[in-house]
Write a protein that holds these residues in place. Structure first.
Motif, PDB file in Angstrom:
ATOM      1  N   LEU A   1       0.833  -1.206   0.000  1.00 51.09           N
ATOM      2  CA  LEU A   1       0.000   0.000   0.000  1.00 51.09           C
ATOM      3  C   LEU A   1       0.870   1.259   0.000  1.00 51.09           C
ATOM      4  O   LEU A   1       1.956   1.230   0.533  1.00 51.09           O
ATOM      5  CB  LEU A   1      -0.886   0.001   1.256  1.00 51.09           C
ATOM      6  CG  LEU A   1      -1.939  -1.124   1.298  1.00 51.09           C
ATOM      7  CD1 LEU A   1      -2.624  -1.151   2.665  1.00 51.09           C
ATOM      8  CD2 LEU A   1      -2.959  -0.949   0.203  1.00 51.09           C
TER       9      LEU A   1
ATOM     10  N   ASP B   1       4.467  -4.236  -6.127  1.00 47.12           N
ATOM     11  CA  ASP B   1       4.624  -2.824  -5.762  1.00 47.12           C
ATOM     12  C   ASP B   1       4.581  -1.964  -7.024  1.00 47.12           C
ATOM     13  O   ASP B   1       4.707  -2.467  -8.139  1.00 47.12           O
ATOM     14  CB  ASP B   1       5.928  -2.606  -4.991  1.00 47.12           C
ATOM     15  CG  ASP B   1       5.868  -1.350  -4.114  1.00 47.12           C
ATOM     16  OD1 ASP B   1       4.819  -0.669  -4.087  1.00 47.12           O
ATOM     17  OD2 ASP B   1       6.878  -1.035  -3.463  1.00 47.12           O
ATOM     18  N   ASP B   2       4.379  -0.675  -6.815  1.00 47.54           N
ATOM     19  CA  ASP B   2       4.286   0.231  -7.959  1.00 47.54           C
ATOM     20  C   ASP B   2       5.645   0.494  -8.597  1.00 47.54           C
ATOM     21  O   ASP B   2       5.803   0.443  -9.802  1.00 47.54           O
ATOM     22  CB  ASP B   2       3.613   1.557  -7.546  1.00 47.54           C
ATOM     23  CG  ASP B   2       4.227   2.183  -6.294  1.00 47.54           C
ATOM     24  OD1 ASP B   2       5.173   1.611  -5.713  1.00 47.54           O
ATOM     25  OD2 ASP B   2       3.757   3.258  -5.874  1.00 47.54           O
TER      26      ASP B   2
ATOM     27  N   GLY C   1       0.628   2.690  -3.097  1.00 43.13           N
ATOM     28  CA  GLY C   1       0.935   2.915  -4.509  1.00 43.13           C
ATOM     29  C   GLY C   1       0.552   1.794  -5.460  1.00 43.13           C
ATOM     30  O   GLY C   1       0.327   2.021  -6.644  1.00 43.13           O
TER      31      GLY C   1
HETATM   32 MG    MG Z   1       4.714   2.495  -2.138  1.00 43.66          MG
END
Ligand code: MG
Ligand code: IMP
Length: 181
Positions: free
Chosen positions: A45, A102-103, A47
């Motif tokens: 979290l 993840d982003d 992103g």
């Molecule tokens: Mg992040």
């Protein structure tokens, strides 16, 4: 809000096409895992929320989703201030196959921290997927099995990525005008 963007680096069509490619590779690899051991996708979290939402709908495997919160960019910071886990993941990954999502991979602090946590909790296997990776040594040296795009070492927003918690809802990924920061 759109007017705060300086330059679009990756537009929504390219993102969608690449997410589909990543999903089919991940899906193939998940099918090759030994039958025993459930699959758990760990979303970082905040992103990764949009990326995860698009990705998981293209993964037909039976899997669970867990969210963990890592904060490395407090407020208006545009460089990682060191990754820290906010509320350790109360998740049971022992004996399970974990895919971290993840982003963006930047300093590598986040992925390194989460990987260590998951191994300590006896995950059976751990792989990581990021949509973006910055072309800087710390990012390129951090192990990551699936990477969507390598981008220059610039601060980007959109498609889940934020500045001061804004701009996550932009559909394209781009840089901000200096006046917006
Ligand atoms: Mg992040
Ligand atoms: P790392 O721990 O330095 O690899 O950073 C990963 C995290 O930092 C990501 O999950 C993002 O939330 C955040 N981050 C890194 N670079 C950017 C950026 O250019 N824009 C927005 N967030 C970023």
């Amino acid at each position: 809000m759109q007017a705060d963007l300086d330059k679009i680096l990756i537009d929504r069509e390219r993102i969608a096409a690449r997410v589909a490619e990543l999903a089919s590779r991940i899906s193939r690899d998940l099918d090759e895992l030994p039958a025993e051991g459930e699959i758990v996708l760990v979303s970082i979290l905040t992103g990764s929320i949009i990326f995860v939402a698009d990705l998981i709908r293209q993964l037909p495997q039976k899997l669970r989703i867990e969210m963990v919160n890592v904060n490395s960019f407090p407020d208006k910071a545009t460089r990682s201030q060191g990754a820290s886990l906010i509320g350790p993941p109360a998740i049971d990954v022992a004996g399970k196959h974990v895919l971290i999502v993840d982003d963006i991979l930047d300093s590598g602090g986040t992925l390194t921290l989460i990987r260590k946590e998951l191994h300590e909790r006896n995950a059976r296997s751990v792989r990581a997927c990021v949509l973006l990776r910055k072309q800087r040594p710390s990012a390129m040296e951090t192990p990551c099995e699936y990477v969507g795009f390598d981008i220059p070492d610039v601060f980007v927003v959109g498609y889940g990525l934020d500045y001061n918690n804004y701009y996550r809802n932009l559909p394209d990924i781009g840089t901000l005008r200096p006046e917006a920061m």
